[in-house]
Design a protein around this motif. Structure first.
Motif, short mmCIF file in Angstrom:
data_model
loop_
_atom_site.label_atom_id
_atom_site.label_comp_id
_atom_site.label_asym_id
_atom_site.label_seq_id
_atom_site.Cartn_x
_atom_site.Cartn_y
_atom_site.Cartn_z
N VAL A 381 0.85 -1.21 0.00
CA VAL A 381 0.00 0.00 0.00
C VAL A 381 0.88 1.26 0.00
O VAL A 381 0.64 2.21 -0.75
N VAL A 382 1.93 1.23 0.82
CA VAL A 382 2.84 2.39 0.90
C VAL A 382 3.50 2.63 -0.47
O VAL A 382 3.55 3.77 -0.96
N ARG A 383 3.96 1.54 -1.08
CA ARG A 383 4.63 1.69 -2.39
C ARG A 383 3.66 2.22 -3.44
O ARG A 383 3.98 3.13 -4.21
N TRP A 384 2.46 1.65 -3.45
CA TRP A 384 1.43 2.07 -4.40
C TRP A 384 1.11 3.56 -4.26
O TRP A 384 1.05 4.29 -5.25
N LEU A 385 0.97 4.02 -3.01
CA LEU A 385 0.68 5.45 -2.80
C LEU A 385 1.80 6.31 -3.37
O LEU A 385 1.55 7.30 -4.05
N MET A 386 3.04 5.90 -3.11
CA MET A 386 4.18 6.72 -3.57
C MET A 386 4.25 6.70 -5.10
O MET A 386 4.56 7.72 -5.72
N GLU A 387 3.95 5.55 -5.70
CA GLU A 387 3.97 5.48 -7.16
C GLU A 387 2.91 6.38 -7.78
O GLU A 387 3.05 6.86 -8.89
N LEU A 388 1.84 6.63 -7.01
CA LEU A 388 0.79 7.52 -7.50
C LEU A 388 1.11 8.99 -7.20
O LEU A 388 0.33 9.88 -7.51
N GLY A 389 2.25 9.22 -6.51
CA GLY A 389 2.65 10.61 -6.22
C GLY A 389 2.22 11.10 -4.84
O GLY A 389 2.30 12.29 -4.55
N TYR A 390 1.75 10.19 -3.97
CA TYR A 390 1.34 10.60 -2.63
C TYR A 390 2.45 10.31 -1.63
O TYR A 390 3.31 9.45 -1.85
N ILE A 391 2.39 11.03 -0.49
CA ILE A 391 3.33 10.76 0.61
C ILE A 391 2.56 10.01 1.69
O ILE A 391 1.70 10.60 2.36
N PRO A 392 2.85 8.72 1.90
CA PRO A 392 2.21 8.01 3.00
C PRO A 392 2.72 8.62 4.30
O PRO A 392 3.93 8.75 4.49
N SER A 393 1.81 9.02 5.19
CA SER A 393 2.23 9.69 6.42
C SER A 393 1.82 8.85 7.63
O SER A 393 0.67 8.41 7.73
N PHE A 394 2.78 8.66 8.53
CA PHE A 394 2.48 7.95 9.78
C PHE A 394 2.44 8.96 10.93
O PHE A 394 2.66 8.62 12.09
N CYS A 395 2.18 10.20 10.57
CA CYS A 395 2.24 11.28 11.54
C CYS A 395 1.10 11.19 12.57
O CYS A 395 -0.04 10.87 12.23
N THR A 396 1.45 11.51 13.82
CA THR A 396 0.45 11.54 14.90
C THR A 396 0.68 12.82 15.72
O THR A 396 0.29 12.88 16.88
N ALA A 397 1.35 13.79 15.13
CA ALA A 397 1.85 14.94 15.91
C ALA A 397 0.75 15.81 16.48
O ALA A 397 0.84 16.25 17.63
N CYS A 398 -0.31 16.07 15.70
CA CYS A 398 -1.25 17.11 16.11
C CYS A 398 -1.80 16.90 17.50
O CYS A 398 -1.71 17.77 18.35
N TYR A 399 -2.36 15.72 17.75
CA TYR A 399 -3.01 15.60 19.05
C TYR A 399 -1.98 15.49 20.17
O TYR A 399 -2.23 15.89 21.30
N ARG A 400 -0.76 15.02 19.83
CA ARG A 400 0.28 14.95 20.87
C ARG A 400 0.83 16.34 21.20
O ARG A 400 1.39 16.56 22.26
N GLU A 401 0.65 17.26 20.26
CA GLU A 401 1.06 18.65 20.51
C GLU A 401 -0.13 19.49 20.98
O GLU A 401 -0.03 20.72 21.02
N GLY A 402 -1.23 18.83 21.25
CA GLY A 402 -2.42 19.56 21.73
C GLY A 402 -3.17 20.27 20.62
O GLY A 402 -4.02 21.12 20.88
N ARG A 403 -2.87 19.92 19.36
CA ARG A 403 -3.59 20.58 18.28
C ARG A 403 -4.83 19.75 17.93
O ARG A 403 -4.87 19.04 16.93
N THR A 404 -5.84 19.83 18.82
CA THR A 404 -7.07 19.10 18.56
C THR A 404 -8.20 20.12 18.39
O THR A 404 -8.00 21.30 18.61
N GLY A 405 -9.36 19.62 18.04
CA GLY A 405 -10.54 20.48 17.94
C GLY A 405 -10.29 21.73 17.12
O GLY A 405 -9.76 21.65 16.02
N ASP A 406 -10.65 22.89 17.68
CA ASP A 406 -10.53 24.12 16.89
C ASP A 406 -9.07 24.52 16.67
O ASP A 406 -8.76 25.24 15.73
N ARG A 407 -8.15 24.03 17.55
CA ARG A 407 -6.73 24.37 17.33
C ARG A 407 -6.22 23.69 16.06
O ARG A 407 -5.43 24.23 15.31
N PHE A 408 -6.71 22.45 15.81
CA PHE A 408 -6.34 21.77 14.57
C PHE A 408 -6.93 22.52 13.37
O PHE A 408 -6.27 22.73 12.36
#
Ligand code: SAM
Length: 481
Positions: A381-408
Motif C-alpha cells: 500500500v505504501v509503495r502504491w501510494l508513492m507510485e501515485l505521487g502521494y506521501i504516506p504519512s504515519f504522523c500523529t503529531a497534532c493531538y500529541r502537541e495539543g492541536r485538537t478540535g478548533d486548534r487543529f
C-alpha cells in the motif's frame, strides 16, 4: 412534530426529518438550475489571502443540490473543485492507520453486522491483555503508528474498564523501534463519564458511525439491544464533547438507506457540532455495506454505484473542507485510488478485521467483521501510494502537541500546514523506510523524500527537517513539528 434547530441537543431537532425531506425537494427542483449550481460552486472555491487559504464549505441544502445535479459538465467541475480543495489543505499526504478488533461479543441486533447477538455459529473472541500485546507487536512490526480500536457492544464482556485497559496496554508496548502513538476508538455510544475516561486515557478521535440518519429505518435495522435507542446514539457526539473529547469522527454506512437522505443528514450533523461546540467533525468515514459471515449486502436495496460513491466523496470534500475523510479496506484498490484523488485523507492498510487476526499466519475469516477487498500488505500500500505521487504519512503529531478540535482547524486555515504536516509526513515516512520497508519501497521512498523537501516553504523548517532526517538515519526516532 419537531422543528429544525441545529443548536438543539435533541436528535430529532438537529437531524430533522422534515428539513431533510424539504432539502431533497429543493435539490430536485434546482438540480438543473445552472445559475444556482454555478453560484454554489463559486462559494465553495478556495480563497487565497495573505493569512492563508480559506474555504467556506457548503450547507446541507447547497451540497444536496450539487448531489442531485446530473449535468456532466457540472459534475466534472465538482470533481475538479474537490481535487483543488484536497490539494490546498491536505497536499499529497495520506495518513495511514489500521483497525484493531478487540472483541466481537455484542448484545445488539444490528441486521447488517455479523456480530449481532443471534449469530450463534460465529466464534466469539475477546483478546486478553497478552493477546492485545501480541497484536500490537505484529502491527508495530508492519510499521503502524496509528490504530483504530473496534469492539462489539457488551457491557458485561467489554465494559469501559476493559477498553481502557486495552488502550493502556497498546500505548505501553515499545517493540524494537515501534510505538503506537495514537489510538482512535470506535466503540458504541456511551456516557459522558465514560467519554471523560477515554479522554484521560489519551485517545485520539472518538469515532461512531451513525449507520443511518433515517430514524424509522434506524429503528428497524437495530431492532434489539442498547443501540436501538436512536436518540442516545445520535446524541453521542455531544456527550463525547461534553466529556472533553474534541476530535470526533462521523460516518454513514452507505447502502442501508437512500444516499441523498444520508448525505443531508451527515452534513446536518456536522453543522450541529459546529453550531453547538464551535468545531465540526474531525473526520468523516464513508463505509459501504460488505458481505460478511451471515450478511448478504444485496439484501439491502440501497446500495450505491462506484460513480455515486465517488460523487459523495467529492461533495463531502467540498462541503466540509477542514474535515478529514477516511476510507477503509472495505473498498478495492481501484475505488480507493479514485476517491483518494477526490478528497480522502486517511486510509487503512494491511488490515485484518477479525479478533486476533494480526497474529495469524493466514488471514482468518471466521470472525471477520466484513470481507476485506484491499488485501495488500502495508508495504504494498505504501509503495502504491508513492507510485501515485502521494506521501504516506504515519504522523500523529497534532493531538500529541495539543492541536485538537478548533486548534487543529486553525492550523488548517493558517496556511502553516505545509510547514508542519508536510515535514512530519516526510519524517515519519523516513522512519517507516528505515525500520520496515522492503528494498524497492525504500528506494522509491528515499527519492520521494528528497524531492518533497523542496516543497517545505520555510527555509528554517526545511533545514531542521533535513537535520531530523539525518538523525533518523542514525537511529533516533519520533521527531515532530
Ligand atoms: N460496535 C460499535 C458500534 O456500535 O458503533 C462499532 C464498532 S463496529 C466494529 C464498526 C462499524 O462497522 C459499524 O459502525 C458499522 O458501520 C460497520 N459494519 C458493520 N457491519 C458491516 C458490514 N457488513 N459491512 C461493512 N461495514 C459494516
Amino acid at each position: 412534530m419537531f422543528a429544525y434547530n441545529p443548536k438543539s441537543l435533541c436528535a430529532d431537532e438537529f437531524i430533522n426529518h422534515e428539513e431533510i425531506l424539504d432539502t431533497l425537494r429543493y435539490a430536485d427542483e434546482n438540480k438543473n438550475n445552472v445559475a444556482l449550481i454555478d453560484s454554489i460552486l463559486e462559494k465553495a472555491r478556495p480563497r487565497v489571502t495573505e493569512k492563508g487559504t480559506f474555504c467556506s464549505g457548503l450547507t446541507h441544502r447547497e451540497a444536496s443540490v450539487l448531489l442531485a445535479c446530473d449535468i456532466p459538465e457540472k459534475v466534472e467541475q465538482m470533481y475538479a473543485l474537490a481535487e483543488e480543495i484536497k490539494k490546498a489543505f491536505y497536499g499529497n499526504r495520506i495518513v495511514i492507520f489500521a483497525p484493531l478488533y478487540l472483541s466481537n461479543y455484542c448484545v445488539n441486533g444490528c441486521v447488517y453486522c455479523p456480530y449481532h447477538k443471534k449469530n450463534h455459529h460465529i466464534p466469539r473472541k475477546k483478546l486478553t491483555q497478552e493477546e492485545v500485546a501480541k497484536e500490537v507487536i505484529a502491527l508495530q512490526d508492519m510499521g503502524h503508528k496509528r490504530l483504530a480500536i473496534e469492539s462489539g457492544e457488551d457491557p458485561k464482556m467489554n465494559p469501559i474498564e476493559y477498553i481502557l485497559e486495552c488502550i493502556h496496554t497498546i500505548y505501553s508496548i515499545k517493540h524494537k523501534n515501534g510505538a503506537i502513538r495514537r489510538v482512535n476508538v470506535n466503540i458504541a455510544a456511551t456516557t459522558v463519564e465514560n467519554y471523560r475516561k477515554l479522554k484521560e486515557a489519551g485517545i485520539g478521535t472518538y469515532i461512531l458511525f451513525q449507520e443511518t440518519y433515517h430514524k424509522e429505518s434506524y429503528l428497524k435495522l437495530h431492532p434489539t439491544g442498547p443501540k436501538h435507542d436512536y436518540n442516545y446514539h445520535t446524541e453521542a457526539m455531544d456527550r463525547a464533547m461534553e466529556g472533553g473529547i474534541d476530535d470526533v469522527g462521523l460516518g454513514v454506512l452507505f447502502g442501508l438507506e437512500l444516499y441523498r437522505y444520508e448525505f443531508a443528514g451527515l452534513l446536518m450533523h456536522a453543522e450541529h457540532l459546529e453550531a453547538v461546540h464551535g468545531v465540526g467533525p474531525h473526520t468523516i468515514s464513508v463505509p459501504r455495506i460488505k458481505h460478511a459471515d451471515d450478511i448478504d449486502p444485496t439484501a439491502f436495496d440501497n446500495g450505491i454505484s462506484d460513480d455515486i460513491f465517488a460523487k459523495i466523496c467529492a461533495l463531502i470534500r467540498i462541503a466540509v473542507p477542514y474535515t478529514g475523510m477516511i476510507i477503509s479496506t472495505r473498498e478495492s484498490q481501484s475505488v480507493r485510488e479514485r476517491v483518494i484523488r477526490l478528497g480522502v485523507s486517511q486510509i487503512s492498510g494491511g488490515s485484518r478485521t477479525s479478533v486476533g487476526g494480526y497474529t495469524e499466519e493466514e488471514r482468518p475469516t471466521d470472525t471477520e467483521q466484513f470481507d476485506v477487498s484491499d488485501q495488500r500488505t502495508l508495504d504494498e500500500v505504501v509503495r502504491w501510494l508513492m507510485e501515485l505521487g502521494y506521501i504516506p504519512s504515519f504522523c500523529t503529531a497534532c493531538y500529541r502537541e495539543g492541536r485538537t478540535g478548533d486548534r487543529f482547524m486553525s492550523l488548517c486555515k493558517s496556511g502553516q500546514i505545509q510547514n508542519c504536516c508536510h515535514p512530519n509526513a516526510l519524517m515519519t515516512l523516513k522512519e517507516y523506510l528505515m525500520d520496515y520497508a522492503g528494498e524497492e519501497t525504500r528506494a522509491i521512498g528515499e527519492a520521494l523524500i528528497q524531492a518533497e523537501l523542496d516543497n517545505i516553504p520555510k527555509e528554517k523548517v526545511r533545514e531542521v527537517c533535513k537535520d531530523h532526517l539525518a538523525k533518523i538515519e542514525q537511529g533516533i526516532r519520533d521527531f515532530r513539528f
